[in-house]
Structure formats: structure tokens, C-alpha cells
Design an enzyme around this catalytic site. Structure first.
Site, PDB file in Angstrom:
ATOM      1  N   HIS A 126       8.520  10.814  -4.876  1.00 33.03           N
ATOM      2  CA  HIS A 126       8.791   9.939  -3.681  1.00 33.03           C
ATOM      3  C   HIS A 126       9.904  10.207  -2.798  1.00 33.03           C
ATOM      4  O   HIS A 126       9.848  10.218  -1.591  1.00 33.03           O
ATOM      5  CB  HIS A 126       8.890   8.293  -4.317  1.00 33.03           C
ATOM      6  CG  HIS A 126       8.004   7.682  -4.854  1.00 33.03           C
ATOM      7  ND1 HIS A 126       7.920   7.379  -6.336  1.00 33.03           N
ATOM      8  CD2 HIS A 126       6.712   7.362  -4.608  1.00 33.03           C
ATOM      9  CE1 HIS A 126       7.005   6.875  -6.763  1.00 33.03           C
ATOM     10  NE2 HIS A 126       6.089   6.776  -5.614  1.00 33.03           N
TER      11      HIS A 126
ATOM     12  N   LEU B 137      10.410   4.458  -8.091  1.00 34.60           N
ATOM     13  CA  LEU B 137      10.424   5.464  -7.206  1.00 34.60           C
ATOM     14  C   LEU B 137      11.186   6.834  -8.193  1.00 34.60           C
ATOM     15  O   LEU B 137      11.763   6.502  -9.038  1.00 34.60           O
ATOM     16  CB  LEU B 137      11.618   5.255  -6.089  1.00 34.60           C
ATOM     17  CG  LEU B 137      10.942   4.296  -4.762  1.00 34.60           C
ATOM     18  CD1 LEU B 137      12.002   4.210  -4.110  1.00 34.60           C
ATOM     19  CD2 LEU B 137       9.659   4.717  -4.465  1.00 34.60           C
TER      20      LEU B 137
ATOM     21  N   ARG C  21       4.084   6.236 -13.692  1.00 28.31           N
ATOM     22  CA  ARG C  21       3.405   5.901 -15.055  1.00 28.31           C
ATOM     23  C   ARG C  21       3.908   6.807 -16.382  1.00 28.31           C
ATOM     24  O   ARG C  21       3.622   6.430 -17.305  1.00 28.31           O
ATOM     25  CB  ARG C  21       1.909   6.057 -15.055  1.00 28.31           C
ATOM     26  CG  ARG C  21       1.093   4.567 -14.084  1.00 28.31           C
ATOM     27  CD  ARG C  21      -0.081   4.723 -14.061  1.00 28.31           C
ATOM     28  NE  ARG C  21      -0.614   3.466 -13.457  1.00 28.31           N
ATOM     29  CZ  ARG C  21      -0.789   3.389 -12.244  1.00 28.31           C
ATOM     30  NH1 ARG C  21      -1.256   4.422 -11.388  1.00 28.31           N
ATOM     31  NH2 ARG C  21      -1.535   2.207 -11.656  1.00 28.31           N
TER      32      ARG C  21
ATOM     33  N   GLY D 252       7.052   1.445  -5.218  1.00 25.50           N
ATOM     34  CA  GLY D 252       8.456   1.434  -5.826  1.00 25.50           C
ATOM     35  C   GLY D 252       8.230   2.080  -6.901  1.00 25.50           C
ATOM     36  O   GLY D 252       7.584   3.003  -7.279  1.00 25.50           O
TER      37      GLY D 252
END
Ligand code: PAF
Length: 285
Positions: free
Chosen positions: A43, A39, A193, A37
Site C-alpha cells: 500500500h 496497510l 491476509r 486498511g
């Protein structure tokens, strides 16, 4: 099973298995993108590739506890199903697998997978147990979804090599596809991150891609000495006050063995911390 807009959300292993079994019986090729997730465009690029390669795309969203160390960001990791679904609704995903931790690791779970040699260096040295958790959950997800094709990002370069090796070693009939890193215009590799970075850290974080770029430039100009190339990269990180460097190394692109002399196809990989945020990046020579 629920439908959110046009996307089917599946929460249990049994339902997921029976959905992809019936798709397979209809002759559809199943492509799979495992995610945790949070995203971003990186992704989405994997999902678009999966859509091109298969006829029924499954995306999993599961923040896998076994790949986080005790002092890592498992609790803090962004969980935003609604936001994630909005981002992917355009793509045309067949189903999102969104299980609970107990569904994947029921009480008494005790079986793990390890890719013994490849899991040791680089991130493996600084995140003990991380790749054991990754390999285990990916094999579980493969057994649940039973895809024909699975798509991963090259940003987690070591992870991709480990999954390819696991697929070979365990005779999995799954084509593992790696897709290029997606970067911001200024070069920062996209990562869930990055959201943890302050504005000032975000600026300093550019030194990661810059150091890889300079190493590549010097290599292309004829410098093949790994330690000199690494020294050049470290200097650039330090100029941006990045002192907490887990590693900056040149390794064989497949075996991840160390190299005294760099050659085309080798990977330059870096992991460094800006305060509490650990970032990774890499480039191929
Ligand atoms: O790359 C990730 O997001 C994760 O490591 C993965 C492959 C989904 C396994 O949890």
C-alpha cells in the site's frame, strides 16, 4: 474532520467532497489510493506513486461490506486505524477518508455497478458478487474524492482490469495507474491476509510465487502450451500440500480470455486456500 498528527482524517462524504473541491479550485492535482486498511509496504508503494503523480494525496480506509461473501472474512478483517496512520505519516498524505458503513451505504441504498464480462472468470467465479461490490464502492469513492489519478496494486490483477474498464465505459476522467506487486525477499506477495497464516502455512504459501516463477521460466524456454504450463504450476502447489486451488490459469492480460497458446503480455493468475486463508498472486509472461 480531525487532525491526527500531521494527517487530516475525514469521516463524512460532504466534508471529503468539499475538501477536494477546494483543493481542485486551488489548481492541485488530486491523486487517490483506495484501501481497506491493514496497510503494508505494498500500500505504501501505491501512496508514494500517488505522491509523485499528484499534489494532494487522498487515501481511503474503508472495509467494504458489499465485496465480502457471507462466509468470508469481513468481520475478521484487520481494523487498526492508529497503526495504519503511523505507517503512512512519513509519506505526506493530504487526507485520509475514513467513513462509517452508513455513510457509504445509507438506508435504502440500491444502486450497484457491474462490469459484466470481466467480473465473471477467475476470482469472480469463486467469490460471486465480489467485483460488483468492488466496482460499486470504487465508483462511489471516485465520486466522493473526484481524483485526477487513482492508484491500484497489480496484485489484484482482475480488480485492476475491471476498474480500468469501468473508467473507460463510464467516461470517467480519471487516470487509473497500476503498480507492481511488492514481495517479501523470499517471493511471497505482500497481502493483508498474510497475517492470518501460521508459520507453517507461511512456508507453504511460497509455492504460489514459486509456481508462477516456474511457469514463466518454462514459457521463456519456449513452452507455449497453456495446459502444460498450468500443469507444471499445479504440481508445484501440490508438492507443498496446497490442494485447495480455486484456479491457476493463463489468460489474456487485458480481456482475461482463456488462451490455448500463451504469448508475452498474458497473465498467469493463481488463487489458493491454505486452511481458511485465501491467497492470490499473478505474474505477466
Ligand atoms: O483492493 C482493495 O483493497 C479493495 O478492493 C478496494 C479497491 C479498496 C475497494 O474496496
Amino acid at each position: 474532520m480531525t487532525d491526527k498528527g500531521s494527517i487530516r482524517i475525514v469521516n463524512t462524504v460532504k466534508e471529503m467532497q468539499s475538501l477536494t473541491n477546494s483543493m481542485r479550485n486551488e489548481g492541485r492535482a488530486i491523486s487517490f489510493v483506495p484501501t481497506m486498511g491493514a496497510l503494508h509496504e505494498g500500500h505504501l508503494s501505491l501512496m508514494r506513486a500517488a505522491k509523485e503523480k499528484g499534489d494532494f494525496v487522498v487515501v481511503s480506509i474503508f472495509v467494504n461490506p458489499t465485496q465480502f461473501g457471507p462466509n468470508e472474512d469481513f468481520e475478521k478483517y484487520t481494523r487498526d486505524l492508529e497503526g495504519d496512520l503511523k505507517k503512512i505519516e512519513e509519506i505526506g498524505i493530504g487526507a485520509v477518508f475514513f467513513p462509517d458503513v452508513n455513510e457509504i451505504y445509507p438506508d435504502g441504498h440500491e444502486t450497484y455497478v457491474e462490469v459484466e464480462k470481466l467480473q465473471k472468470p477467475l476470482c469472480g467465479e469463486f467469490r460471486p458478487g465480489h467485483f460488483k461490490g468492488v466496482a460499486t464502492v470504487v465508483l462511489k469513492l471516485f465520486n466522493i474524492v473526484k481524483p485526477d489519478i487513482a492508484v491500484f496494486g497489480e496484485k489484484d490483477y482482475q480488480q485492476l482490469q475491471i476498474i480500468k474498464k469501468m473508467a473507460r465505459d463510464l467516461h470517467l476522467e480519471i487516470e487509473i495507474v497500476g503498480m507492481p506487486i511488492i514481495r517479501e525477499e523470499d517471493g511471497l506477495a505482500l497481502s493483508s491476509r498474510n497475517a492470518y497464516l501460521s508459520l507453517e502455512e507461511r512456508k507453504r504459501a511460497l509455492a504460489l510465487s514459486k509456481s508462477l516463477g516456474e511457469i514463466k521460466r518454462s514459457f521463456n524456454e519456449g513452452n507455449k502450451d497453456s495446459s502444460q504450463l498450468v500443469e507444471l504450476g499445479i504440481k508445484i502447489l501440490k508438492e507443498s500440500q496446497i490442494e485447495d486451488i480455486d484456479y491457476l490459469e493463463i489468460r489474456d492480460g487485458k480481456t482475461l480470455e482463456t488462451k490455448e497458446l500463451a504469448k508475452p503480455g498474458d497473465v498467469v493468475a493463481v488463487a489458493a486456500r491454505l486452511e481458511n486463508t485465501r491467497l492470490i498472486d499473478n505474474t505477466k509472461l
